[in-house]
Design an enzyme around this catalytic site. Structure first.
Site, PDB file in Angstrom:
ATOM      1  N   CYS A  95       0.678  -1.187   0.089  1.00 54.74           N
ATOM      2  CA  CYS A  95       0.181   0.174   0.075  1.00 54.74           C
ATOM      3  C   CYS A  95       0.834   1.214   0.067  1.00 54.74           C
ATOM      4  O   CYS A  95       0.066   2.045  -0.089  1.00 54.74           O
ATOM      5  CB  CYS A  95      -0.942  -0.018   1.336  1.00 54.74           C
ATOM      6  N   HIS A 138      -3.814   7.169   2.811  1.00 60.26           N
ATOM      7  CA  HIS A 138      -3.232   5.569   2.045  1.00 60.26           C
ATOM      8  C   HIS A 138      -4.917   5.457   2.490  1.00 60.26           C
ATOM      9  O   HIS A 138      -5.259   5.092   3.448  1.00 60.26           O
ATOM     10  CB  HIS A 138      -2.718   4.900   2.230  1.00 60.26           C
ATOM     11  N   ASN A 141     -10.486  -0.216   0.032  1.00 60.54           N
ATOM     12  CA  ASN A 141      -8.801  -0.136   0.340  1.00 60.54           C
ATOM     13  C   ASN A 141      -8.212  -0.993  -1.237  1.00 60.54           C
ATOM     14  O   ASN A 141      -8.592  -1.818  -1.922  1.00 60.54           O
ATOM     15  CB  ASN A 141      -8.659  -1.047   1.044  1.00 60.54           C
TER      16      ASN A 141
END
Length: 364
Positions: free
Chosen positions: A121, A263, A293
């Site tokens: 990520c 993020h 996500n």
């Protein structure tokens, strides 16, 4: 007399683009096969839906679609060639070779330098740092950076702790060599890692470690796994610390940050992060409710969608920060540039690559 030092070169953001697969998967759709509910998912993650690819669509397909959009945004005439393509991804088309050369070929950029960045990520922020370094060193002049993921390919459909969180998407930016003082210049950076946390976010099977272990892979080893509670606090702590460090390096006060672009891991993480840093929550850019996500794609996707929504204005100060497997984390800042042309919403059908477009024109 010694020659004067060469002027510093900065990486300047000059275009954005993104792509979402057309198949939208709501919480209610997942609840039909999982022991979960829309309320349970929203309360714990802030997610209401995510997008999954259809069979046969690859990470490079998503990356090329977003990349084509960013290239057209940065240079509608197609005159300024990109010399480097960087793809940040956790879900490459193949273990070998990298996905970036495939993306470059799909975009008609064969011959450009092309390589992948693997930091889960945090991949997009690491990719930004890499592209910035290449431009500053004179090794690149114009870079296409794409964060692209097909997490649906590595999720255990029976695991409600992960399958409700992640989605598929791609986001891209184009960076050009420019002046460190002009709007759009990226940096400084703060990057870090802690390999002792390797098991907190992982796919155990498929790599050399498992293949050389002398044992066959367990059924669950091919799926993504995450220790959610531990990751929550690690993410908040490391992103907050990294954000403060990069603000200090840039000489920015917290109250000068117009937008926090974290993020998109979990709405509770994003809210806690904003509180810990001292940025009002309303200044945090979030899109997790509709896309989930999207790992390395989350920050560039959020930037492109915020731009399309009219939230970003020339001169706005942005703080970007991410946390992911590795463990890895990283932050940077930029002042939003004056991007030409109207912002557009994220497409859900792949645009033609430039080479495809030229081919079609020649047959008309």
């Amino acid at each position: 007399m010694a020659a004067p030092p060469a002027p510093a070169r900065a990486a300047v953001l000059c275009g954005t683009g993104s792509f979402l697969p057309a198949r939208r998967v709501s919480n209610d759709m997942l609840s039909a096969t999982l022991d979960t509910s829309d309320e349970w998912i929203r309360t714990r993650t802030g997610i209401g839906a995510r997008h999954f690819t259809d069979p046969g669509t690859t990470t490079s397909d998503l990356a090329a679609a977003a990349g084509a959009r960013a290239l057209a945004d940065a240079d509608p005439s197609g005159v300024d060639a990109v010399d480097t393509v960087v793809v940040a991804t956790t879900t490459p088309d193949r273990p070998c070779p990298g996905t970036a050369p495939v993306v470059a070929a799909k975009l008609g950029l064969s011959g450009a330098a092309a390589f992948d960045v693997s930091a889960v990520c945090t991949g997009f922020v690491y990719g930004l740092a890499t592209a910035t370094g290449l431009i500053a060193a004179g090794a690149a002049r114009r870079v296409l950076l794409v964060g692209a993921e097909t997490y649906s390919s590595i999720l255990d459909p029976a695991d409600r702790t992960t399958s409700v969180i992640f989605g598929d998407a791609a986001g891209a930016v184009v960076l050009r060599a420019g002046d460190p003082d002009e709007p759009g210049a990226v940096g400084p950076f703060d990057l870090g890692s802690d390999g002792d946390g390797v098991d907190l976010i992982t796919v155990r099977g498929g790599g050399a470690e498992q293949r050389l272990s002398g044992r066959p892979a367990e059924p669950g080893d091919r799926y993504f796994a995450m220790a959610g509670k531990q990751v929550f606090w690690q993410a908040v702590r490391h992103m907050a610390k990294s954000s403060r460090a990069v603000l200090d390096s840039a000489g920015w006060r917290v109250d000068e940050v117009d937008h926090l672009v974290g993020h998109q891991a979990n709405i509770r993480i994003l809210n806690r992060l904003a509180d810990d840093i001292g940025v009002p929550r309303e200044r945090s850019i979030t899109n997790i409710a509709e896309v989930g996500n999207t790992s390395a794609a989350s920050i560039p996707l959020a930037l492109d969608q915020a731009r399309a929504a009219g939230r970003l204005h020339t001169g706005d100060r942005l703080l970007l920060t991410a946390f992911g497997g590795g463990l890895t984390w990283g932050s940077t800042v930029l002042t939003w540039p004056n991007l030409a042309g109207p912002a557009q919403s994220t497409p859900t059908a792949p645009p033609l690559s430039r080479s495809q477009s030229r081919s079609e024109e020649s047959t008309r």
